[in-house]
Structures are given as structure tokens and as C-alpha cells.
Design a protein around this motif. Sequence first.
Motif, PDB file in Angstrom:
ATOM      1  N   ASP A 112      16.088  18.945  54.457  1.00  0.00           N
ATOM      2  CA  ASP A 112      14.724  19.038  53.929  1.00  0.00           C
ATOM      3  C   ASP A 112      14.695  19.564  52.501  1.00  0.00           C
ATOM      4  OD1 ASP A 112      15.317  21.697  54.338  1.00  0.00           O
ATOM      5  OD2 ASP A 112      13.635  22.099  55.673  1.00  0.00           O
ATOM      6  N   GLY A 113      15.855  19.771  51.898  1.00  0.00           N
ATOM      7  CA  GLY A 113      15.913  20.226  50.516  1.00  0.00           C
ATOM      8  C   GLY A 113      15.639  21.709  50.312  1.00  0.00           C
ATOM      9  N   LYS A 114      15.472  22.448  51.377  1.00  0.00           N
ATOM     10  CA  LYS A 114      15.185  23.883  51.276  1.00  0.00           C
ATOM     11  C   LYS A 114      16.503  24.660  51.185  1.00  0.00           C
ATOM     12  CE  LYS A 114      10.734  23.252  52.116  1.00  0.00           C
ATOM     13  NZ  LYS A 114       9.641  23.607  51.256  1.00  0.00           N
ATOM     14  N   ILE A 115      16.490  25.718  50.409  1.00  0.00           N
ATOM     15  CA  ILE A 115      17.675  26.561  50.240  1.00  0.00           C
ATOM     16  C   ILE A 115      17.609  27.776  51.162  1.00  0.00           C
ATOM     17  CG2 ILE A 115      18.923  28.020  48.608  1.00  0.00           C
ATOM     18  CD1 ILE A 115      17.962  26.106  46.401  1.00  0.00           C
ATOM     19  N   TYR A 116      16.396  28.304  51.345  1.00  0.00           N
ATOM     20  CA  TYR A 116      16.205  29.528  52.121  1.00  0.00           C
ATOM     21  C   TYR A 116      15.460  29.239  53.420  1.00  0.00           C
ATOM     22  CZ  TYR A 116      17.167  31.487  47.520  1.00  0.00           C
ATOM     23  OH  TYR A 116      17.724  31.770  46.314  1.00  0.00           O
ATOM     24  N   ASP A 117      15.769  30.030  54.434  1.00  0.00           N
ATOM     25  CA  ASP A 117      15.009  29.935  55.683  1.00  0.00           C
ATOM     26  C   ASP A 117      13.700  30.698  55.580  1.00  0.00           C
ATOM     27  OD1 ASP A 117      16.798  28.369  57.412  1.00  0.00           O
ATOM     28  OD2 ASP A 117      18.178  30.020  57.060  1.00  0.00           O
ATOM     29  N   ALA A 118      13.676  31.759  54.769  1.00  0.00           N
ATOM     30  CA  ALA A 118      12.432  32.527  54.615  1.00  0.00           C
ATOM     31  C   ALA A 118      12.423  33.287  53.294  1.00  0.00           C
ATOM     32  CB  ALA A 118      12.256  33.508  55.770  1.00  0.00           C
ATOM     33  N   TYR A 119      11.235  33.339  52.698  1.00  0.00           N
ATOM     34  CA  TYR A 119      10.977  34.179  51.529  1.00  0.00           C
ATOM     35  C   TYR A 119      10.228  35.398  52.044  1.00  0.00           C
ATOM     36  CZ  TYR A 119       9.362  35.750  46.973  1.00  0.00           C
ATOM     37  OH  TYR A 119       9.120  36.513  45.851  1.00  0.00           O
ATOM     38  N   VAL A 120      10.669  36.586  51.659  1.00  0.00           N
ATOM     39  CA  VAL A 120      10.097  37.832  52.177  1.00  0.00           C
ATOM     40  C   VAL A 120       9.147  38.443  51.150  1.00  0.00           C
ATOM     41  CG1 VAL A 120      10.618  40.122  53.091  1.00  0.00           C
ATOM     42  CG2 VAL A 120      12.190  38.220  53.541  1.00  0.00           C
ATOM     43  N   ILE A 121       7.903  38.679  51.580  1.00  0.00           N
ATOM     44  CA  ILE A 121       6.900  39.334  50.735  1.00  0.00           C
ATOM     45  C   ILE A 121       6.672  40.730  51.300  1.00  0.00           C
ATOM     46  CG2 ILE A 121       4.500  39.296  49.949  1.00  0.00           C
ATOM     47  CD1 ILE A 121       4.643  36.222  50.212  1.00  0.00           C
ATOM     48  N   TYR A 122       6.825  41.725  50.466  1.00  0.00           N
ATOM     49  CA  TYR A 122       6.702  43.123  50.895  1.00  0.00           C
ATOM     50  C   TYR A 122       6.155  43.932  49.733  1.00  0.00           C
ATOM     51  CZ  TYR A 122      10.884  43.762  48.085  1.00  0.00           C
ATOM     52  OH  TYR A 122      11.770  43.790  47.039  1.00  0.00           O
ATOM     53  N   PRO A 123       5.619  45.123  50.011  1.00  0.00           N
ATOM     54  CA  PRO A 123       5.133  45.944  48.897  1.00  0.00           C
ATOM     55  C   PRO A 123       6.318  46.456  48.085  1.00  0.00           C
ATOM     56  CG  PRO A 123       4.957  47.166  50.950  1.00  0.00           C
ATOM     57  CD  PRO A 123       5.400  45.765  51.302  1.00  0.00           C
ATOM     58  N   LYS A 124       6.248  46.249  46.782  1.00  0.00           N
ATOM     59  CA  LYS A 124       7.310  46.731  45.909  1.00  0.00           C
ATOM     60  C   LYS A 124       6.941  48.131  45.447  1.00  0.00           C
ATOM     61  CE  LYS A 124       7.867  42.048  45.308  1.00  0.00           C
ATOM     62  NZ  LYS A 124       6.957  41.485  46.283  1.00  0.00           N
ATOM     63  N   ASN A 125       7.577  49.102  46.048  1.00  0.00           N
ATOM     64  CA  ASN A 125       7.256  50.501  45.813  1.00  0.00           C
ATOM     65  C   ASN A 125       7.984  50.996  44.569  1.00  0.00           C
ATOM     66  OD1 ASN A 125       6.485  53.119  46.079  1.00  0.00           O
ATOM     67  ND2 ASN A 125       7.118  53.318  48.203  1.00  0.00           N
ATOM     68  N   HIS A 126       7.252  51.576  43.652  1.00  0.00           N
ATOM     69  CA  HIS A 126       7.882  52.078  42.428  1.00  0.00           C
ATOM     70  C   HIS A 126       8.157  53.573  42.487  1.00  0.00           C
ATOM     71  CE1 HIS A 126       7.628  48.240  40.463  1.00  0.00           C
ATOM     72  NE2 HIS A 126       6.372  48.146  40.839  1.00  0.00           N
TER      73      HIS A 126
END
Length: 162
Positions: free
Chosen positions: A1-15
Motif C-alpha cells: 500500500d506504499g505506507k512506511i509506518y504502521d502508526a504515527y503517534v500523536i502525544y503532548p510534547k512536554n517542554h
Amino acid sequence: DGKIYDAYVIYPKNHISEANFVEYFVYQIMPDILENKCGYKLCIYGRDICPGEDAASAIEKRMQQSRRLIILLTQQLINSKEDAYDQHIALYNALIQNNTKVILLEMETIGAYGKLQESLRFIIKHQGIIRWEEEHAMHPQSPNSKFWKQVRYHMPLTCRPS
């Protein structure tokens, strides 16, 4: 299917300088379970996006190269303006283009979902949410726990548990 990743992870980027559990979960626990033990390939911002890359275009490109989007819901993510771009692109891809499935992980009690943006409420209503509960913290590295079984159920059919 041309995809490289199984999942992209979105999370809070804590500074904040001290590490918090969500960052530990994203950088240690998730890769250990989903990559090392199940054979998935995750894309995690801060690990898989090169320094110097234009963040906005890199995020969009990596999401398009992913079969799933995993969103870690926390109070910080819901209230954050800096993480809004990730969420906006992810939800656009999932709902408007209808080509990416979203997996919602509730990492802490969110309370009333009425505060969430309408697109997140729509996803919760139609496919539900997977809750991280305190008892999971006792053995977070067990791929056979109820939590990880639920996550793997929503992932592409490439999982090969060891």
C-alpha cells in the motif's frame, strides 16, 4: 500500500525538563511492545523526524505514510495549542479523506467528552476509546495485557507477537 509506518503517534510534547509518564510511554513502552514484540513500525515525533526538517510538512508526510494514527489523549493534549496542528492534520486525514484509521488512547481521565473537539467526539462515538488504567502500570511491558490486546486489535494485520 506504499505506507512506511504502521502508526504515527500523536502525544503532548512536554517542554518541562523532568520526564513525565506519557513521554516514557511514547519513547520506551510503546516501541518495546509494538515494535520489538509485535513487529510494527511506529513514527514518533522527536525520534523519527530529522532535526532541521520543516516540522509541518514532515508531520503531514509521515502521517500520509502511516496506516494508523494513535492519539494519546491527555488533559495537556486537549488544552494545548502547540499540539493542535498534529491533531488537525490527523483528524482531517481520518474524517475528510477517510483513508486513515485513528486509535484513541485515553492516558488519564478526561472527564466529560463535551470539551473535546467535535471530530474527536465523533471518533469516540463510532469506534470507542482504549483506556490506560492504573493496573496496566504494574506490567506495562506485557503484550498480552487487555490494554495491548485492544491496541493490537485496531492495528494493521502485520502483528507477529514473539
